[in-house]
Write a protein that holds these residues in place. Structure first.
Motif, PDB file in Angstrom:
ATOM      1  N   LEU A 187      14.110  17.324  19.311  1.00  0.00           N
ATOM      2  CA  LEU A 187      15.545  17.026  19.321  1.00  0.00           C
ATOM      3  C   LEU A 187      16.337  18.163  19.969  1.00  0.00           C
ATOM      4  O   LEU A 187      17.305  17.921  20.703  1.00  0.00           O
ATOM      5  CB  LEU A 187      16.049  16.746  17.909  1.00  0.00           C
ATOM      6  N   VAL A 188      15.928  19.398  19.729  1.00  0.00           N
ATOM      7  CA  VAL A 188      16.585  20.540  20.359  1.00  0.00           C
ATOM      8  C   VAL A 188      16.384  20.490  21.871  1.00  0.00           C
ATOM      9  O   VAL A 188      17.335  20.713  22.638  1.00  0.00           O
ATOM     10  CB  VAL A 188      16.064  21.870  19.765  1.00  0.00           C
ATOM     11  N   VAL A 189      15.171  20.183  22.306  1.00  0.00           N
ATOM     12  CA  VAL A 189      14.894  20.076  23.743  1.00  0.00           C
ATOM     13  C   VAL A 189      15.767  18.991  24.365  1.00  0.00           C
ATOM     14  O   VAL A 189      16.386  19.192  25.413  1.00  0.00           O
ATOM     15  CB  VAL A 189      13.395  19.793  23.997  1.00  0.00           C
ATOM     16  N   ILE A 190      15.839  17.836  23.714  1.00  0.00           N
ATOM     17  CA  ILE A 190      16.660  16.733  24.233  1.00  0.00           C
ATOM     18  C   ILE A 190      18.122  17.161  24.294  1.00  0.00           C
ATOM     19  O   ILE A 190      18.815  16.900  25.282  1.00  0.00           O
ATOM     20  CB  ILE A 190      16.484  15.466  23.369  1.00  0.00           C
ATOM     21  N   SER A 191      18.584  17.837  23.275  1.00  0.00           N
ATOM     22  CA  SER A 191      19.966  18.324  23.252  1.00  0.00           C
ATOM     23  C   SER A 191      20.220  19.328  24.371  1.00  0.00           C
ATOM     24  O   SER A 191      21.276  19.302  25.005  1.00  0.00           O
ATOM     25  CB  SER A 191      20.266  18.972  21.898  1.00  0.00           C
ATOM     26  N   ASP A 192      19.254  20.200  24.618  1.00  0.00           N
ATOM     27  CA  ASP A 192      19.399  21.174  25.704  1.00  0.00           C
ATOM     28  C   ASP A 192      19.453  20.483  27.069  1.00  0.00           C
ATOM     29  O   ASP A 192      20.172  20.929  27.961  1.00  0.00           O
ATOM     30  CB  ASP A 192      18.252  22.185  25.692  1.00  0.00           C
ATOM     31  N   LEU A 193      18.699  19.394  27.217  1.00  0.00           N
ATOM     32  CA  LEU A 193      18.684  18.665  28.482  1.00  0.00           C
ATOM     33  C   LEU A 193      19.952  17.851  28.688  1.00  0.00           C
ATOM     34  O   LEU A 193      20.349  17.582  29.814  1.00  0.00           O
ATOM     35  CB  LEU A 193      17.461  17.745  28.542  1.00  0.00           C
TER      36      LEU A 193
END
Length: 138
Positions: free
Chosen positions: A115-121
């Motif tokens: 979820l953090v990766v998706i948010s960063d993207l």
């Protein structure tokens, strides 16, 4: 267990769907097991549908993001507490020394990382940002 690299999977330039597919290749079985244990047959089917939709989609849609948030809430026990829910009844029957509990904790952490990766993207994604903000306040 899940192979998203076949020719039937739509190619994608969306890094969020690519990251999600890689995540489910590595952790799909553990998430299906967790969904069945914590949410019963209906949660298991919902998780299977999520896996199927991820494999068929060329981008990580808002609906898919919402399903990822639901799955994260399930494995983090956010759905436990109301005595009328199946999740609460199932949680009450789990032996905390059961080795599956540790597996669920680990996969919940990895799902949070996704979820953090998706948010960063996609910093404007309110679905994921809302989930991350709710968790950081806890």
């Amino acid at each position: 267990m899940f192979n998203f690299s076949s020719n039937s999977v739509p190619a994608s330039r969306d890094p969020a769907i690519v990251a999600t597919r890689i995540f489910f290749q590595e952790h799909g079985s553990a998430l299906l097991n967790a969904a069945a244990l914590l949410g019963g047959p209906s949660a298991h089917r919902r998780c299977l549908r999520l896996l199927s939709e991820i494999s068929e989609s060329s981008s990580l849609t808002r609906a898919l993001r919402q399903e990822l948030v639901w799955l994260h809430r399930l494995v983090c026990l956010d759905l436990v507490g109301d005595p009328e829910t199946e999740e609460t009844a199932r949680f009450a029957m789990i032996d905390l020394l059961d080795p599956r509990v540790e597996e669920i904790c680990l996969v919940a952490d990895r799902l949070y990382d996704l979820l953090v990766v998706i948010s960063d993207l996609d910093p404007g994604c309110d679905v994921i940002l809302g989930e991350l903000f709710d968790l950081s306040a806890a």
